[in-house]
Scaffold this motif. Structure first.
Motif, PDB file in Angstrom:
ATOM      1  N   ASP A 126       0.826  -1.209   0.000  1.00 57.25           N
ATOM      2  CA  ASP A 126       0.000   0.000   0.000  1.00 57.25           C
ATOM      3  C   ASP A 126       0.864   1.264   0.000  1.00 57.25           C
ATOM      4  N   VAL A 127       1.977   1.220   0.731  1.00 57.22           N
ATOM      5  CA  VAL A 127       2.900   2.354   0.739  1.00 57.22           C
ATOM      6  C   VAL A 127       3.533   2.494  -0.648  1.00 57.22           C
ATOM      7  N   LEU A 156      -1.806  13.976  -2.711  1.00 58.43           N
ATOM      8  CA  LEU A 156      -1.291  12.618  -2.908  1.00 58.43           C
ATOM      9  C   LEU A 156      -0.319  12.248  -1.797  1.00 58.43           C
ATOM     10  N   PHE A 157       0.493  13.224  -1.381  1.00 53.02           N
ATOM     11  CA  PHE A 157       1.414  12.971  -0.279  1.00 53.02           C
ATOM     12  C   PHE A 157       0.645  12.648   1.003  1.00 53.02           C
ATOM     13  N   GLU A 158      -0.422  13.367   1.272  1.00 48.06           N
ATOM     14  CA  GLU A 158      -1.208  13.101   2.494  1.00 48.06           C
ATOM     15  C   GLU A 158      -1.762  11.673   2.479  1.00 48.06           C
ATOM     16  N   ASP A 159      -2.164  11.198   1.315  1.00 42.81           N
ATOM     17  CA  ASP A 159      -2.598   9.797   1.195  1.00 42.81           C
ATOM     18  C   ASP A 159      -1.441   8.861   1.548  1.00 42.81           C
ATOM     19  N   LEU A 160      -0.256   9.169   1.037  1.00 42.11           N
ATOM     20  CA  LEU A 160       0.936   8.371   1.341  1.00 42.11           C
ATOM     21  C   LEU A 160       1.228   8.397   2.836  1.00 42.11           C
ATOM     22  N   GLU A 188       1.556   5.723   7.957  1.00 42.09           N
ATOM     23  CA  GLU A 188       1.361   5.775   9.411  1.00 42.09           C
ATOM     24  C   GLU A 188       0.483   4.630   9.919  1.00 42.09           C
ATOM     25  N   ALA A 189      -0.304   4.047   9.045  1.00 39.35           N
ATOM     26  CA  ALA A 189      -1.157   2.924   9.438  1.00 39.35           C
ATOM     27  C   ALA A 189      -0.403   1.598   9.434  1.00 39.35           C
ATOM     28  N   THR A 190       0.843   1.612   8.953  1.00 39.73           N
ATOM     29  CA  THR A 190       1.616   0.373   8.894  1.00 39.73           C
ATOM     30  C   THR A 190       2.391   0.152  10.182  1.00 39.73           C
ATOM     31  N   SER A 217       4.110  -5.865   7.383  1.00 43.90           N
ATOM     32  CA  SER A 217       4.921  -6.121   6.204  1.00 43.90           C
ATOM     33  C   SER A 217       4.692  -7.550   5.716  1.00 43.90           C
ATOM     34  N   SER A 218       4.613  -7.717   4.415  1.00 45.78           N
ATOM     35  CA  SER A 218       4.469  -9.078   3.888  1.00 45.78           C
ATOM     36  C   SER A 218       5.726  -9.903   4.162  1.00 45.78           C
ATOM     37  N   LEU A 219       6.878  -9.243   4.310  1.00 44.48           N
ATOM     38  CA  LEU A 219       8.097  -9.973   4.670  1.00 44.48           C
ATOM     39  C   LEU A 219       7.990 -10.529   6.086  1.00 44.48           C
TER      40      LEU A 219
END
Length: 141
Positions: A77-78, A110-114, A119-121, A126-128
């Motif tokens: 998502d990031v 767009l940056f605010e979406d990023l 921040e939600a991660t 992480s998939s790793l």
């Protein structure tokens, strides 16, 4: 890359477990660094001279790095959100001149979406982090 049967037999499942442990040690550090770079990009995009062609080039370079780091660390998502910022900055760069206020507002949106996405991660998202060692050993065993 294809592995021969003899190569597959040499792969140590304990080594795979150790690798997974190392990944789990590294992800939190790199996650923190990723968030710091995203904050730095935000500072760049809100600076008084952010609309200048040179500043846009610098911001695009950082957005591109964030995009790559997000994907490499397993934060899809990031990666997606950073791609949108990067693509828009590349479009502005192609104009070869300072950006208009409306164009910069679009980039900041767009940056605010990023920023919100990042921040939600957590390292655990992480998939790793969530890759099971058995997936590695099944591939090579």
């Amino acid at each position: 890359m294809a592995f021969s049967a003899s190569t597959a037999q040499r792969i140590d499942v304990n080594g795979v477990d150790a690798l997974h442990g190392q990944i789990r040690e590294l992800v939190p550090t790199h996650h923190s660094a990723l968030l710091a770079e995203i904050r730095r990009l935000g500072e760049m995009l809100t600076a008084p001279a952010a609309h200048c062609a040179g500043a846009i080039t610098e911001a695009e370079f950082l957005a591109h790095q964030i995009k790559g780091a997000g994907g490499s660390l397993g934060f899809a998502d990031v990666n997606d959100a950073a791609t949108r910022v990067d693509d828009h900055l590349k479009t502005l760069m192609a104009h070869g001149r300072d950006a208009a206020a409306a164009q910069m507002e679009r980039v900041r949106g767009l940056f605010e979406d990023l920023r919100r996405t990042a921040e939600a991660t957590t390292p655990e998202s992480s998939s790793l982090w969530n890759t099971k060692p058995s997936r590695f050993s099944a591939r090579f065993g």
